[in-house]
Design an enzyme around this catalytic site. Sequence first.
Site, PDB file in Angstrom:
ATOM      1  N   LYS A  63       0.699  -0.883   0.069  1.00 35.68           N
ATOM      2  CA  LYS A  63      -0.280   0.095  -0.363  1.00 35.68           C
ATOM      3  C   LYS A  63       0.789   1.452   0.006  1.00 35.68           C
ATOM      4  CE  LYS A  63      -2.244   1.362   3.706  1.00 35.68           C
ATOM      5  NZ  LYS A  63      -3.472   1.115   4.462  1.00 35.68           N
ATOM      6  N   LYS A 104      18.856 -12.006 -33.293  1.00 34.56           N
ATOM      7  CA  LYS A 104      18.388 -10.653 -33.314  1.00 34.56           C
ATOM      8  C   LYS A 104      18.239 -11.201 -35.172  1.00 34.56           C
ATOM      9  CE  LYS A 104      18.075  -8.472 -30.130  1.00 34.56           C
ATOM     10  NZ  LYS A 104      17.729  -7.281 -29.325  1.00 34.56           N
ATOM     11  N   LYS A 140      21.364 -16.698 -26.087  1.00 34.87           N
ATOM     12  CA  LYS A 140      19.781 -17.119 -25.835  1.00 34.87           C
ATOM     13  C   LYS A 140      19.025 -16.275 -26.728  1.00 34.87           C
ATOM     14  CE  LYS A 140      18.466 -12.779 -23.507  1.00 34.87           C
ATOM     15  NZ  LYS A 140      18.327 -11.473 -24.615  1.00 34.87           N
ATOM     16  N   ASP A 141      17.774 -16.596 -26.515  1.00 34.64           N
ATOM     17  CA  ASP A 141      16.416 -16.186 -27.275  1.00 34.64           C
ATOM     18  C   ASP A 141      15.881 -14.897 -27.131  1.00 34.64           C
ATOM     19  OD1 ASP A 141      15.805 -18.606 -29.188  1.00 34.64           O
ATOM     20  OD2 ASP A 141      14.030 -18.957 -27.501  1.00 34.64           O
ATOM     21  N   ASP A 142      15.486 -14.277 -27.872  1.00 35.58           N
ATOM     22  CA  ASP A 142      15.071 -12.898 -27.892  1.00 35.58           C
ATOM     23  C   ASP A 142      13.980 -12.609 -26.318  1.00 35.58           C
ATOM     24  OD1 ASP A 142      15.353 -10.341 -28.010  1.00 35.58           O
ATOM     25  OD2 ASP A 142      14.669 -10.203 -30.282  1.00 35.58           O
ATOM     26  N   GLU A 143      13.919 -11.866 -25.788  1.00 38.84           N
ATOM     27  CA  GLU A 143      12.539 -11.670 -24.427  1.00 38.84           C
ATOM     28  C   GLU A 143      11.691 -11.435 -25.449  1.00 38.84           C
ATOM     29  OE1 GLU A 143      14.705  -9.626 -25.007  1.00 38.84           O
ATOM     30  OE2 GLU A 143      13.947  -7.862 -25.069  1.00 38.84           O
ATOM     31  N   HIS A 193      15.674 -12.115 -17.640  1.00 44.34           N
ATOM     32  CA  HIS A 193      15.585 -11.384 -17.853  1.00 44.34           C
ATOM     33  C   HIS A 193      15.279  -9.605 -17.543  1.00 44.34           C
ATOM     34  CE1 HIS A 193      14.815  -8.540 -21.408  1.00 44.34           C
ATOM     35  NE2 HIS A 193      16.293  -8.627 -22.089  1.00 44.34           N
ATOM     36  N   GLY A 195      23.181  -8.238 -28.552  1.00 43.17           N
ATOM     37  CA  GLY A 195      22.636  -8.707 -29.910  1.00 43.17           C
ATOM     38  C   GLY A 195      23.094  -7.797 -31.378  1.00 43.17           C
ATOM     39  N   GLY A 196      23.014  -6.182 -31.716  1.00 37.55           N
ATOM     40  CA  GLY A 196      23.325  -5.774 -32.905  1.00 37.55           C
ATOM     41  C   GLY A 196      24.654  -5.736 -32.823  1.00 37.55           C
TER      42      GLY A 196
HETATM   43  C1  1AE Z   1      19.166  -4.826 -20.563  1.00 40.99           C
HETATM   44  C2  1AE Z   1      18.536  -6.469 -21.577  1.00 40.99           C
HETATM   45  C3  1AE Z   1      19.100  -6.325 -23.360  1.00 40.99           C
HETATM   46  C4  1AE Z   1      18.361  -7.449 -23.854  1.00 40.99           C
HETATM   47  O1  1AE Z   1      17.526  -7.698 -23.520  1.00 40.99           O
HETATM   48  C5  1AE Z   1      18.347  -7.267 -25.695  1.00 40.99           C
HETATM   49  O2  1AE Z   1      18.307  -7.654 -26.586  1.00 40.99           O
HETATM   50  C6  1AE Z   1      20.159  -6.313 -26.268  1.00 40.99           C
HETATM   51  O3  1AE Z   1      20.281  -6.386 -27.434  1.00 40.99           O
HETATM   52  P1  1AE Z   1      21.248  -5.315 -27.673  1.00 40.99           P
HETATM   53  O4  1AE Z   1      22.493  -5.741 -27.470  1.00 40.99           O
HETATM   54  O5  1AE Z   1      20.584  -4.020 -27.234  1.00 40.99           O
HETATM   55  O6  1AE Z   1      20.967  -5.947 -29.745  1.00 40.99           O
END
Ligand code: 1AE
Length: 397
Positions: A90, A139, A165-168, A252, A347-348
């Site tokens: 609360k 990605k 890892k899979d993308d979330e 995540h 990822g990128g």
């Molecule tokens: C803090 C979480 C980062 C994440 O989930 C993610 O997908 C990052 O991707 P990039 O490395 O920015 O492409």
Amino acid sequence: MSEFIKVTYKTVAKDLHKKAESIAVGMTVGSWTDLPLAKQELLAPYLGKVESVHIQQEKDGLQYGTISINYPSNNSTPDIPALLTTVFGKLSMDGRIKLIDISFPPSFLRQFPGPKFGIEGVRSLLGVNGRPLLMSIFKSCLGLPLSDLETQFAAQIEGGVDMVKDDEIFFVDDRAPLNERLQAYNKIIVEAGRPILYAANLTGPVHQLIDKAKYAIENGANCLLLNVLPYGFDILQRLAADPDITVPLMAHPAMAGAYYSAEDYGIASPLLLGTLMRAAGADIILYPSPYGSVALNRADALHVAENIRSDNGVHKTAFPVPSAGIHPGLVPNLYNDFGTDVIVNAGGGIHGHPGGAADGGRAFRAAIDAVISGTSLAEAAQTNQPLARALEKWGGA
Ligand code: 1AE
């Protein structure tokens, strides 16, 4: 005998001492002095107590600062939904107040599972010591047929990553169902001839997640990814506490910004993404780095790592994964700030490499080797073309 959970808030009021008293009583036994003596005796073990009040600033008739309240640990069951409701339920709606920190007596903390593998366990599964680990993120994965994902997976592995890892956001996987992904990726892992963890996104109705996790493990999963905040801390805790969940759990931070970003409201990131994730059982914890695309301030990012890697006398340590917008040129920053026990995650920064994902991985591995050996990236890039191209694109030498 009840011990105390110390809870610290940042807040503002005309009189912080009065506010602290009203929280200590109001969040525990309700009214106090109005009660008959017999009732007071009965309720005394549940009464919160003000531990401290620090006034940091007084302005326009208001006091700004922090207050700490000791809650009897018997007021909460050992699960994070009960804990958060007890200390901030609360109260979170009662004006300008932010939950900053919780410190637990060991007897209470011990009732949480903590990481099953922790840093040592994850390193031992991979057989990698003495350097930061490297993880890449699919990605993208949405809408792609399994064959495309297999190609993507193979390229990431070829580049030398330790984990994928899979993308979330990968929920709709009808073109590459979980069991088929696991079968295909495990074949690639076997061919690679070295241990690699693949964190499969655990999705579905929350009451089915334990069964889904067991199904994934029966089908070869060696790591699981969970969007902890949307699904709830308790499912992470139940997974971690289950002896049949025999793989590391990766947390995540999806939706975390809604909790920690406001200066005067919500839950501070070191508590939310550090202390609570570790107690609930995450082995590997993703969160925003201080330099990437969705940055967290540096002090908080370091504090998250401290909360999950310090010796708390009860639980194993967990791996920090300061992420988002990471490219090879940022590896020295990650290493200087977080040291060896960190997972470099991109990822990128992997898939966007001009030479493709495999070169993306190679560039990161070269950057990691460089920082470990005390070599500058510029020097390392002289003998490593993928790193040179990454630095050309993203900078950071
Ligand atoms: C803090 C979480 C980062 C994440 O989930 C993610 O997908 C990052 O991707 P990039 O490395 O920015 O492409």
